[in-house]
Design a protein around this motif. Structure first.
Motif, short mmCIF file in Angstrom:
data_model
loop_
_atom_site.label_atom_id
_atom_site.label_comp_id
_atom_site.label_asym_id
_atom_site.label_seq_id
_atom_site.Cartn_x
_atom_site.Cartn_y
_atom_site.Cartn_z
N TRP A 213 0.81 -1.23 0.00
CA TRP A 213 0.00 0.00 0.00
C TRP A 213 0.84 1.27 0.00
CZ3 TRP A 213 -4.41 0.69 -1.91
CH2 TRP A 213 -5.44 -0.25 -1.80
N PRO A 214 1.93 1.36 0.78
CA PRO A 214 2.74 2.59 0.72
C PRO A 214 3.28 2.87 -0.68
CG PRO A 214 3.30 1.32 2.67
CD PRO A 214 2.41 0.46 1.85
N PHE A 215 3.71 1.82 -1.40
CA PHE A 215 4.21 2.03 -2.76
C PHE A 215 3.08 2.46 -3.69
CE2 PHE A 215 7.17 -1.02 -0.86
CZ PHE A 215 8.38 -0.37 -1.10
N PHE A 216 1.90 1.92 -3.46
CA PHE A 216 0.75 2.29 -4.28
C PHE A 216 0.42 3.77 -4.11
CE2 PHE A 216 -3.92 2.63 -4.80
CZ PHE A 216 -4.02 2.22 -6.11
N ALA A 217 0.38 4.22 -2.85
CA ALA A 217 0.10 5.63 -2.58
C ALA A 217 1.20 6.53 -3.11
CB ALA A 217 -0.08 5.83 -1.07
N LEU A 218 2.45 6.09 -2.96
CA LEU A 218 3.59 6.87 -3.45
C LEU A 218 3.54 7.00 -4.98
CD1 LEU A 218 6.20 8.30 -2.66
CD2 LEU A 218 7.40 6.12 -2.94
N GLY A 219 3.13 5.93 -5.65
CA GLY A 219 3.02 5.98 -7.10
C GLY A 219 1.98 6.98 -7.57
N ILE A 225 2.98 14.49 -10.84
CA ILE A 225 3.99 15.45 -11.30
C ILE A 225 4.03 15.39 -12.83
CG2 ILE A 225 6.41 16.14 -11.17
CD1 ILE A 225 6.59 14.67 -8.51
N SER A 226 3.51 16.40 -13.48
CA SER A 226 3.34 16.36 -14.94
C SER A 226 4.65 16.37 -15.69
CB SER A 226 2.48 17.56 -15.38
OG SER A 226 3.09 18.79 -15.00
N GLN A 227 5.73 16.85 -15.06
CA GLN A 227 7.02 16.90 -15.77
C GLN A 227 7.65 15.53 -15.95
OE1 GLN A 227 6.15 18.82 -13.27
NE2 GLN A 227 6.29 20.97 -13.95
N LEU A 228 7.20 14.54 -15.20
CA LEU A 228 7.78 13.20 -15.28
C LEU A 228 7.17 12.44 -16.45
CD1 LEU A 228 7.85 12.13 -11.53
CD2 LEU A 228 9.78 12.87 -12.94
N THR A 229 8.03 11.83 -17.27
CA THR A 229 7.57 11.01 -18.39
C THR A 229 7.33 9.58 -17.92
OG1 THR A 229 9.83 10.40 -19.04
CG2 THR A 229 8.91 12.44 -19.98
N LEU A 230 6.77 8.75 -18.81
CA LEU A 230 6.55 7.34 -18.46
C LEU A 230 7.87 6.64 -18.19
CD1 LEU A 230 3.73 6.32 -20.98
CD2 LEU A 230 3.52 6.72 -18.52
N ILE A 231 8.92 7.02 -18.92
CA ILE A 231 10.24 6.41 -18.69
C ILE A 231 10.74 6.77 -17.29
CG2 ILE A 231 12.65 6.39 -19.43
CD1 ILE A 231 11.69 6.84 -22.27
N ALA A 232 10.56 8.02 -16.91
CA ALA A 232 11.00 8.44 -15.58
C ALA A 232 10.22 7.70 -14.49
CB ALA A 232 10.82 9.95 -15.43
#
Length: 271
Positions: A213-219, A225-232
């Motif tokens: 769950w913590p990883f799910f919420a963190l994701g 953050i719109s500046q992050l691409t799918l690769i990032a």
């Protein structure tokens, strides 16, 4: 569609059908079949979009005991062909409408595909008995031939319906999409998004633990953050997985000191 495109779609559909039982190269997964059909028909971008949406739905489909999941191979192939037919003439007012309509249509087709699955598996019973008789006499060539025949039936289970859909006039599909009232087309878009969300929710329901769950919420937070691409985002996900795995492996030596061997689990339990 021209003749070469129909032949290639037939081959892709055949491979998707065989992979439904072989499960080696994942041709039956929508993200693969829809992308390949989009590639051979000149609609690669739309094929990837459709395949990604259907894949989220298919993640929640699984055979449980005697309950058989909907036919994911037929869903992906048929939806991709219907989408291509709708886009073929270039007169569809909204590409998203064509994609989401294909998603909605794919679900009942996938359920109806269970009938074809039942027919093919019923026929396969006689093939299995034939292999048993061939094994008694040591006729290995007959065993191989019957095995190939059974796999071929699985491929034709998807390829034949796909071939039939290919011969539907693109104008018929295009006119049907364009003739839909606004409330229906918008409802298709909303419904297509909801169906994908439900499929993903089913996966979460199966996989959720207090450690994940913590990883799910963190994701969710990072994806905002719109500046992050799918690769990032992929790099961040892999990095978090490696960090967690490293911590878990390093704590195994301390498991005899009262720990469970799961550092994050221990922290959550203490909390």
């Amino acid at each position: 569609m021209n003749t070469m495109q129909i032949i290639l779609i037939f081959l892709i559909a055949f491979l998707a059908g065989t992979e439904g039982v072989l499960d080696q190269f994942q041709f039956h997964q929508p993200i693969v079949s829809c992308t390949l059909i989009g590639l051979v028909t000149g609609h690669l971008k739309e094929g990837i979009m459709l395949g990604g949406s259907l894949q989220l739905i298919a993640l929640g489909w699984a055979n449980v005991g005697a309950a058989i999941a909907p036919d994911v191979a037929l869903a992906g192939v048929s939806a991709a062909i219907i989408m291509v037919l709708g886009l073929q003439s270039g007169d569809v007012s909204n590409v998203n409408t064509a994609i989401n309509t294909s998603i909605i249509i794919a679900i009942p087709i996938a359920i109806a595909g269970l009938f074809l699955t039942m027919v093919v598996r019923t026929i396969s019973i006689s093939l299995v008995h034939g292999m048993d008789k061939a094994a008694e006499t040591g006729n290995f060539k007959a065993i191989d031939a019957l095995s190939i025949s059974a796999v071929t039936l699985q491929g034709l289970r998807i390829a034949i319906p796909a071939l039939i859909i290919c011969f539907i006039s693109p104008e018929v599909v295009t006119n049907a999409l364009n003739s839909m009232p606004k409330w229906l087309s918008e409802g298709m878009v909303i419904g297509g998004g909801m169906v994908a969300a439900v499929g993903y929710a089913m996966v979460i329901n199966l996989m959720e633990t207090k450690e994940t769950w913590p990883f799910f919420a963190l994701g969710f937070a990072i994806s905002a953050i719109s500046q992050l691409t799918l690769i990032a985002l992929g790099v961040i996900g892999i990095s978090l997985a490696l960090i967690y795995t490293t911590l878990k492996n390093s704590s195994k030596n301390n498991s005899g000191n009262g720990g469970s061997g799961d550092p994050l689990g221990d922290i959550l339990n203490d909390y």
